[in-house]
Design a protein around this motif. Structure first.
Motif, PDB file in Angstrom:
ATOM      1  N   PHE A 120     -37.849  10.102  26.579  1.00  0.00           N
ATOM      2  CA  PHE A 120     -37.906   8.578  26.050  1.00  0.00           C
ATOM      3  C   PHE A 120     -39.503   8.114  25.818  1.00  0.00           C
ATOM      4  O   PHE A 120     -40.409   9.032  26.123  1.00  0.00           O
ATOM      5  CB  PHE A 120     -37.922   7.665  27.447  1.00  0.00           C
ATOM      6  N   GLN A 121     -39.430   7.150  24.894  1.00  0.00           N
ATOM      7  CA  GLN A 121     -40.750   6.427  24.525  1.00  0.00           C
ATOM      8  C   GLN A 121     -41.696   6.234  25.439  1.00  0.00           C
ATOM      9  O   GLN A 121     -41.125   5.725  26.484  1.00  0.00           O
ATOM     10  CB  GLN A 121     -40.489   5.407  23.436  1.00  0.00           C
ATOM     11  N   ALA A 122     -43.166   6.229  25.190  1.00  0.00           N
ATOM     12  CA  ALA A 122     -43.944   5.486  26.287  1.00  0.00           C
ATOM     13  C   ALA A 122     -43.758   4.219  26.350  1.00  0.00           C
ATOM     14  O   ALA A 122     -43.246   3.338  25.474  1.00  0.00           O
ATOM     15  CB  ALA A 122     -45.309   5.878  25.618  1.00  0.00           C
ATOM     16  N   ASN A 123     -44.311   3.861  27.507  1.00  0.00           N
ATOM     17  CA  ASN A 123     -44.327   2.347  28.051  1.00  0.00           C
ATOM     18  C   ASN A 123     -43.150   1.547  28.002  1.00  0.00           C
ATOM     19  O   ASN A 123     -42.929   0.415  27.348  1.00  0.00           O
ATOM     20  CB  ASN A 123     -45.389   1.472  27.028  1.00  0.00           C
ATOM     21  N   GLN A 124     -42.028   2.338  28.339  1.00  0.00           N
ATOM     22  CA  GLN A 124     -40.677   1.582  28.167  1.00  0.00           C
ATOM     23  C   GLN A 124     -39.935   1.044  29.601  1.00  0.00           C
ATOM     24  O   GLN A 124     -39.178   0.249  29.480  1.00  0.00           O
ATOM     25  CB  GLN A 124     -39.631   2.724  27.605  1.00  0.00           C
ATOM     26  N   PHE A 125     -40.501   1.427  30.593  1.00  0.00           N
ATOM     27  CA  PHE A 125     -39.990   1.226  32.024  1.00  0.00           C
ATOM     28  C   PHE A 125     -40.574   0.368  32.695  1.00  0.00           C
ATOM     29  O   PHE A 125     -41.814   0.578  33.123  1.00  0.00           O
ATOM     30  CB  PHE A 125     -39.584   2.576  32.502  1.00  0.00           C
ATOM     31  N   ASP A 126     -39.867  -0.530  33.369  1.00  0.00           N
ATOM     32  CA  ASP A 126     -40.526  -1.555  34.408  1.00  0.00           C
ATOM     33  C   ASP A 126     -40.652  -0.840  35.780  1.00  0.00           C
ATOM     34  O   ASP A 126     -41.490  -1.029  36.449  1.00  0.00           O
ATOM     35  CB  ASP A 126     -39.534  -2.779  34.754  1.00  0.00           C
ATOM     36  N   VAL A 127     -39.715   0.088  36.061  1.00  0.00           N
ATOM     37  CA  VAL A 127     -39.716   0.802  37.375  1.00  0.00           C
ATOM     38  C   VAL A 127     -39.047   2.073  37.092  1.00  0.00           C
ATOM     39  O   VAL A 127     -38.046   2.379  36.415  1.00  0.00           O
ATOM     40  CB  VAL A 127     -38.770  -0.103  38.290  1.00  0.00           C
ATOM     41  N   ILE A 128     -40.002   2.840  38.112  1.00  0.00           N
ATOM     42  CA  ILE A 128     -39.274   4.285  37.989  1.00  0.00           C
ATOM     43  C   ILE A 128     -39.088   4.748  39.341  1.00  0.00           C
ATOM     44  O   ILE A 128     -39.929   4.554  40.262  1.00  0.00           O
ATOM     45  CB  ILE A 128     -40.302   5.369  37.499  1.00  0.00           C
ATOM     46  N   LEU A 129     -37.877   5.255  39.725  1.00  0.00           N
ATOM     47  CA  LEU A 129     -37.579   5.710  41.104  1.00  0.00           C
ATOM     48  C   LEU A 129     -37.631   7.382  41.069  1.00  0.00           C
ATOM     49  O   LEU A 129     -37.261   8.107  39.934  1.00  0.00           O
ATOM     50  CB  LEU A 129     -36.159   5.283  41.260  1.00  0.00           C
TER      51      LEU A 129
END
Length: 289
Positions: free
Chosen positions: A160-169
């Motif tokens: 995945f590209q950088a700076n894409q996710f609001d939350v990581i579990l």
């Protein structure tokens, strides 16, 4: 006309192809004919018949097979993990409040039960992505929970590209802090669930010898090296264990790996009425230098 699960998953990937990064050359990717992810350098990855994408360039053999994930789904569907998931969902929901669209990644998602349960309770348009090196887990997730992005992938080289996710579990799975920091948005939230000393202690009493060496490392210390505003919450409770759940619980836990058949039979013959669940939930926001 009924839309197949493969098409449903392909549509989600096509609509969100901008989040993908080629695991070979790191260039951007697009979905072609709802059947392939192709990068700018022409590396292509086929969508499986079940609607997941394998973005792990190297083949990996894991101990997590189909029967383990079937056992895990049986146990998790019983409510075994509900208090943990409810707490994580509440934290994620608060963080995502007011956002028109959000992306959430479950890194080490297994058969997708946890991510699916959390997504079903989140507000607004939240898109889920689940990655795991165990192909059997991702296969099960894509078949059982269409409508999310499911990918075989390596946590050390997340596609995945950088700076894409609001939350990581990161639930009961190894972490890759450098990759998670790269993937999170500037205000992104990382939530990790780690087992504590009481977790499944009724089974540990059978499979581990008294006085066996324990892991004394502190995951919170490591967490604080990479994230800010770190908080923790310990959740401990007894779960009533129906007799039919004992065998799948034993099958799903790494506690039994390497155990003798005699030990497993001993555990199966034990009348465990309650099982201890003991976790610490660690939360922190991306550190922006």
């Amino acid at each position: 006309m009924t839309i197949s699960k493969k098409v449903i998953n392909a549509q989600v990937m096509e609509s969100n192809s901008h989040v993908f990064r080629c695991p070979i050359c790191s260039s951007g990717m697009v979905m072609v004919d709802k059947s392939q992810l192709v990068c700018l350098d022409n590396h292509s990855f086929d969508l499986s018949k079940n609607g997941y994408i394998n973005l792990a360039p190297q083949a990996h053999v894991t101990k997590y097979d189909k029967t383990l994930f079937e056992a895990r789904k049986t146990v998790m569907s019983s409510g075994f993990f509900n208090p943990v998931l409810e707490y994580i969902t509440a934290i994620a929901s608060e963080h995502l409040e007011g956002r028109e669209q959000a992306f959430i990644l479950d890194a080490g998602c297994g058969e997708g039960t946890h991510l699916s349960a959390i997504l079903s309770q989140l507000p607004g348009d939240t898109i889920g992505a689940g990655i795991d090196l165990a192909k059997e887990g991702i296969t099960a997730a894509s078949k059982e929970y269409p409508g999310s992005i499911w990918s075989v992938a390596d946590l050390a080289n997340c596609p995945f590209q950088a700076n894409q996710f609001d939350v990581i579990l990161n639930i009961l799975s190894p972490a890759n802090y450098a990759e998670f920091t790269r993937l999170l948005k500037s205000d992104g939230l990382f939530i990790k669930a780690v087992p504590e000393s009481g977790y499944l202690k009724e089974l540990r009493a059978i499979f581990y010898e008294e006085g066996e060496r324990k892991d004394d490392s502190d995951p919170v210390v490591r967490f604080k090296e990479h994230f800010d505003s770190v908080t923790t919450k310990r959740l401990t409770y007894l779960f009533p264990l129906a007799p039919a759940l004992l065998a799948p619980l034993i099958r799903m836990t790494p506690l039994t790996w390497g155990a003798s058949n005699e030990k497993i039979e001993e555990a199966l013959g034990t009348a465990i009425e309650n099982i201890t669940i003991d976790f610490t939930i660690i939360m922190g926001v991306k550190r922006v230098d």
